[in-house]
Write a protein that holds these residues in place. Structure first.
Motif, PDB file in Angstrom:
ATOM      1  N   LYS A 216      18.014  51.823  31.809  1.00  0.00           N
ATOM      2  CA  LYS A 216      17.427  52.497  32.978  1.00  0.00           C
ATOM      3  C   LYS A 216      17.091  51.474  34.068  1.00  0.00           C
ATOM      4  CE  LYS A 216      15.417  56.600  30.776  1.00  0.00           C
ATOM      5  NZ  LYS A 216      14.168  57.330  30.483  1.00  0.00           N
ATOM      6  N   LYS A 217      16.551  50.339  33.670  1.00  0.00           N
ATOM      7  CA  LYS A 217      16.228  49.291  34.642  1.00  0.00           C
ATOM      8  C   LYS A 217      17.497  48.762  35.304  1.00  0.00           C
ATOM      9  CE  LYS A 217      11.937  47.602  32.514  1.00  0.00           C
ATOM     10  NZ  LYS A 217      11.285  46.432  31.845  1.00  0.00           N
ATOM     11  N   MET A 218      18.557  48.589  34.504  1.00  0.00           N
ATOM     12  CA  MET A 218      19.816  48.082  35.045  1.00  0.00           C
ATOM     13  C   MET A 218      20.427  49.074  36.030  1.00  0.00           C
ATOM     14  SD  MET A 218      21.453  46.397  31.577  1.00  0.00           S
ATOM     15  CE  MET A 218      22.860  45.635  32.393  1.00  0.00           C
ATOM     16  N   LEU A 219      20.382  50.357  35.693  1.00  0.00           N
ATOM     17  CA  LEU A 219      20.935  51.378  36.580  1.00  0.00           C
ATOM     18  C   LEU A 219      20.107  51.503  37.862  1.00  0.00           C
ATOM     19  CD1 LEU A 219      21.920  54.089  33.952  1.00  0.00           C
ATOM     20  CD2 LEU A 219      23.490  52.974  35.555  1.00  0.00           C
ATOM     21  N   ALA A 220      18.806  51.386  37.734  1.00  0.00           N
ATOM     22  CA  ALA A 220      17.945  51.457  38.915  1.00  0.00           C
ATOM     23  C   ALA A 220      18.208  50.283  39.861  1.00  0.00           C
ATOM     24  CB  ALA A 220      16.474  51.474  38.492  1.00  0.00           C
ATOM     25  N   ALA A 221      18.355  49.091  39.290  1.00  0.00           N
ATOM     26  CA  ALA A 221      18.652  47.914  40.109  1.00  0.00           C
ATOM     27  C   ALA A 221      20.033  48.031  40.747  1.00  0.00           C
ATOM     28  CB  ALA A 221      18.569  46.648  39.248  1.00  0.00           C
ATOM     29  N   ASN A 222      20.990  48.565  39.989  1.00  0.00           N
ATOM     30  CA  ASN A 222      22.340  48.717  40.528  1.00  0.00           C
ATOM     31  C   ASN A 222      22.378  49.747  41.657  1.00  0.00           C
ATOM     32  OD1 ASN A 222      25.364  48.120  40.055  1.00  0.00           O
ATOM     33  ND2 ASN A 222      25.274  50.350  40.109  1.00  0.00           N
ATOM     34  N   LYS A 223      21.532  50.769  41.559  1.00  0.00           N
ATOM     35  CA  LYS A 223      21.476  51.790  42.607  1.00  0.00           C
ATOM     36  C   LYS A 223      21.087  51.170  43.944  1.00  0.00           C
ATOM     37  CE  LYS A 223      19.620  56.441  43.363  1.00  0.00           C
ATOM     38  NZ  LYS A 223      18.887  57.558  42.735  1.00  0.00           N
ATOM     39  N   ILE A 224      20.120  50.261  43.909  1.00  0.00           N
ATOM     40  CA  ILE A 224      19.700  49.562  45.134  1.00  0.00           C
ATOM     41  C   ILE A 224      20.832  48.688  45.656  1.00  0.00           C
ATOM     42  CG2 ILE A 224      18.086  47.853  46.056  1.00  0.00           C
ATOM     43  CD1 ILE A 224      16.040  48.885  43.970  1.00  0.00           C
ATOM     44  N   ALA A 225      21.502  47.974  44.721  1.00  0.00           N
ATOM     45  CA  ALA A 225      22.606  47.099  45.122  1.00  0.00           C
ATOM     46  C   ALA A 225      23.769  47.900  45.688  1.00  0.00           C
ATOM     47  CB  ALA A 225      23.065  46.267  43.929  1.00  0.00           C
ATOM     48  N   ALA A 226      24.040  49.068  45.101  1.00  0.00           N
ATOM     49  CA  ALA A 226      25.162  49.897  45.555  1.00  0.00           C
ATOM     50  C   ALA A 226      24.933  50.392  46.980  1.00  0.00           C
ATOM     51  CB  ALA A 226      25.355  51.084  44.610  1.00  0.00           C
ATOM     52  N   ARG A 227      23.699  50.677  47.324  1.00  0.00           N
ATOM     53  CA  ARG A 227      23.385  51.121  48.697  1.00  0.00           C
ATOM     54  C   ARG A 227      23.681  50.018  49.706  1.00  0.00           C
ATOM     55  NH1 ARG A 227      17.728  54.065  47.038  1.00  0.00           N
ATOM     56  NH2 ARG A 227      18.594  56.136  46.557  1.00  0.00           N
ATOM     57  N   LYS A 228      23.653  48.776  49.250  1.00  0.00           N
ATOM     58  CA  LYS A 228      23.965  47.645  50.129  1.00  0.00           C
ATOM     59  C   LYS A 228      25.446  47.266  50.049  1.00  0.00           C
ATOM     60  CE  LYS A 228      19.301  45.731  49.523  1.00  0.00           C
ATOM     61  NZ  LYS A 228      18.519  44.577  48.993  1.00  0.00           N
ATOM     62  N   GLY A 229      26.191  48.009  49.199  1.00  0.00           N
ATOM     63  CA  GLY A 229      27.634  47.781  49.101  1.00  0.00           C
ATOM     64  C   GLY A 229      28.050  46.713  48.125  1.00  0.00           C
ATOM     65  N   ASN A 230      27.146  46.280  47.264  1.00  0.00           N
ATOM     66  CA  ASN A 230      27.521  45.226  46.304  1.00  0.00           C
ATOM     67  C   ASN A 230      27.092  45.559  44.876  1.00  0.00           C
ATOM     68  OD1 ASN A 230      24.800  44.945  46.670  1.00  0.00           O
ATOM     69  ND2 ASN A 230      24.844  42.776  47.217  1.00  0.00           N
ATOM     70  N   GLY A 231      27.130  46.832  44.520  1.00  0.00           N
ATOM     71  CA  GLY A 231      26.804  47.220  43.144  1.00  0.00           C
ATOM     72  C   GLY A 231      27.995  47.075  42.220  1.00  0.00           C
ATOM     73  N   ARG A 232      27.742  46.785  40.962  1.00  0.00           N
ATOM     74  CA  ARG A 232      28.790  46.760  39.931  1.00  0.00           C
ATOM     75  C   ARG A 232      28.102  46.697  38.579  1.00  0.00           C
ATOM     76  NH1 ARG A 232      31.460  43.984  36.227  1.00  0.00           N
ATOM     77  NH2 ARG A 232      29.980  42.267  36.453  1.00  0.00           N
ATOM     78  N   LEU A 233      28.356  47.684  37.744  1.00  0.00           N
ATOM     79  CA  LEU A 233      27.719  47.726  36.430  1.00  0.00           C
ATOM     80  C   LEU A 233      28.655  48.413  35.440  1.00  0.00           C
ATOM     81  CD1 LEU A 233      25.159  47.226  34.687  1.00  0.00           C
ATOM     82  CD2 LEU A 233      24.358  49.485  35.408  1.00  0.00           C
ATOM     83  N   ASN A 234      29.100  47.679  34.455  1.00  0.00           N
ATOM     84  CA  ASN A 234      29.954  48.217  33.395  1.00  0.00           C
ATOM     85  C   ASN A 234      29.223  48.127  32.062  1.00  0.00           C
ATOM     86  OD1 ASN A 234      32.545  48.848  34.735  1.00  0.00           O
ATOM     87  ND2 ASN A 234      32.546  46.663  35.211  1.00  0.00           N
ATOM     88  N   ILE A 235      29.109  49.269  31.387  1.00  0.00           N
ATOM     89  CA  ILE A 235      28.415  49.356  30.094  1.00  0.00           C
ATOM     90  C   ILE A 235      29.417  49.810  29.050  1.00  0.00           C
ATOM     91  CG2 ILE A 235      26.576  50.541  28.815  1.00  0.00           C
ATOM     92  CD1 ILE A 235      25.238  50.956  31.648  1.00  0.00           C
ATOM     93  N   LEU A 236      29.411  49.187  27.893  1.00  0.00           N
ATOM     94  CA  LEU A 236      30.340  49.520  26.813  1.00  0.00           C
ATOM     95  C   LEU A 236      29.586  50.117  25.630  1.00  0.00           C
ATOM     96  CD1 LEU A 236      33.188  49.364  25.482  1.00  0.00           C
ATOM     97  CD2 LEU A 236      32.562  47.056  24.695  1.00  0.00           C
ATOM     98  N   LEU A 237      29.994  51.329  25.221  1.00  0.00           N
ATOM     99  CA  LEU A 237      29.506  51.937  23.983  1.00  0.00           C
ATOM    100  C   LEU A 237      30.685  51.993  23.028  1.00  0.00           C
ATOM    101  CD1 LEU A 237      27.500  54.991  25.450  1.00  0.00           C
ATOM    102  CD2 LEU A 237      26.757  52.610  25.198  1.00  0.00           C
ATOM    103  N   TYR A 238      30.568  51.321  21.883  1.00  0.00           N
ATOM    104  CA  TYR A 238      31.719  51.239  20.981  1.00  0.00           C
ATOM    105  C   TYR A 238      31.274  51.388  19.532  1.00  0.00           C
ATOM    106  CZ  TYR A 238      30.203  46.451  19.886  1.00  0.00           C
ATOM    107  OH  TYR A 238      29.475  45.358  19.475  1.00  0.00           O
ATOM    108  N   GLY A 239      32.236  51.670  18.668  1.00  0.00           N
ATOM    109  CA  GLY A 239      31.930  51.760  17.244  1.00  0.00           C
ATOM    110  C   GLY A 239      32.352  53.077  16.629  1.00  0.00           C
ATOM    111  N   ALA A 240      31.672  53.458  15.559  1.00  0.00           N
ATOM    112  CA  ALA A 240      32.064  54.611  14.746  1.00  0.00           C
ATOM    113  C   ALA A 240      32.171  55.888  15.576  1.00  0.00           C
ATOM    114  CB  ALA A 240      31.059  54.812  13.617  1.00  0.00           C
ATOM    115  N   PRO A 241      33.230  56.680  15.351  1.00  0.00           N
ATOM    116  CA  PRO A 241      33.374  57.945  16.081  1.00  0.00           C
ATOM    117  C   PRO A 241      32.341  58.973  15.626  1.00  0.00           C
ATOM    118  CG  PRO A 241      35.068  57.748  14.395  1.00  0.00           C
ATOM    119  CD  PRO A 241      34.352  56.432  14.420  1.00  0.00           C
ATOM    120  N   GLY A 242      32.058  59.923  16.519  1.00  0.00           N
ATOM    121  CA  GLY A 242      31.152  61.015  16.171  1.00  0.00           C
ATOM    122  C   GLY A 242      29.708  60.631  16.033  1.00  0.00           C
ATOM    123  N   THR A 243      29.299  59.552  16.681  1.00  0.00           N
ATOM    124  CA  THR A 243      27.921  59.079  16.549  1.00  0.00           C
ATOM    125  C   THR A 243      27.090  59.350  17.798  1.00  0.00           C
ATOM    126  OG1 THR A 243      28.791  56.878  17.101  1.00  0.00           O
ATOM    127  CG2 THR A 243      28.330  57.329  14.780  1.00  0.00           C
TER     128      THR A 243
END
Length: 246
Positions: free
Chosen positions: A33-60
């Motif tokens: 949540k903190k990362m997304l909130a910070a990225n939201k501010i950065a995106a408004r200035k045109g320099n946001g970028r945030l990639n999150i990876l969820l990986y592992g067992a299916p159906g979890t």
């Protein structure tokens, strides 16, 4: 028309309560949540970028967690299409077009892109980047294109795959700002999913709390499988004594 073909708003997809995720929300949720909130501010200035990876067992519950996180943050979730209106699976080229279009067309400060079933995209499959005009001279070239796409994301994105981290090239993996590994569900997690799903579908009169540990022990199914079963039980509306056989 492009949105309908390549990506969609998650408006009709029901998300689960944040409390549903228990320790996952406690351990990772606050930081995300903190990362997304910070990225939201950065995106408004045109320099946001945030990639999150969820990986592992299916159906979890990776996909439902991503949808709930978007709702918690007040972001409009967009999912890159996996199939067309006729039920045919989208190939890798079409899905990559969807990612690029969504990245350019939606409001980066108010959106969250969800790229589900991203295994093939992140591992590469020897040629689908030709659609972007690249000469695939080998795996290193393909890897470089994927890295460029991740580096060029404007909209924060959650990428979801069932592969282990070891099956994703290290240079691709380090482009992710945060990653969460999902292990196979244990007994207590399955019980929690059963209890939450029974409450969600309002089936407390048919399935009481005492029977849930037995169901969780007997049926080693995923969160998605539990939801499908209970949704069908609600539709069929059997007598209490016939629930398990139904």
């Amino acid at each position: 028309a492009l949105e309908r073909r390549f990506y969609r708003k998650c408006e009709t997809v029901e998300s689960l309560p944040w409390e549903y995720y228990g320790t996952l929300a406690e351990k990772h949720g606050k930081l995300l949540k903190k990362m997304l909130a910070a990225n939201k501010i950065a995106a408004r200035k045109g320099n946001g970028r945030l990639n999150i990876l969820l990986y592992g067992a299916p159906g979890t519950g990776k996909t439902s967690f991503a949808r709930t996180l978007a709702r918690e943050m007040g972001l409009q979730a967009y999912e890159v299409m996996q199939g067309d209106d006729n039920g045919r699976n989208q190939n890798a080229e079409a899905r990559m077009v969807g990612i690029q279009l969504c990245n350019e067309q939606v409001d980066a400060a108010e959106s969250l892109m969800i790229v589900d079933e991203a295994d093939e995209l992140l591992r590469g499959n020897g040629g689908f980047f030709a659609i972007f005009g690249f000469d695939m001279g080998g795996k290193s070239t393909e890897k470089g294109v994927m890295n460029g796409i991740l580096d060029g994301m404007k909209v924060p994105a959650i990428w979801i795959c069932n592969a282990s981290a070891g099956r994703i090239d290290e240079s691709v993996r380090r482009r992710f700002d945060y990653s969460i590994c999902y292990e196979a569900l244990n007994m207590s997690q399955r019980e929690a999913i059963w209890r939450n799903a029974v409450a969600k579908y309002e089936l407390d009169d048919l399935i009481d709390g005492k029977s849930i540990p037995g169901l969780a022990a007997k049926y080693l199914v995923s969160a998605g499988g539990i939801s499908i079963v209970l949704e069908n039980i609600r539709k069929l509306n059997p007598g209490k004594e016939d629930v398990e056989t139904t």
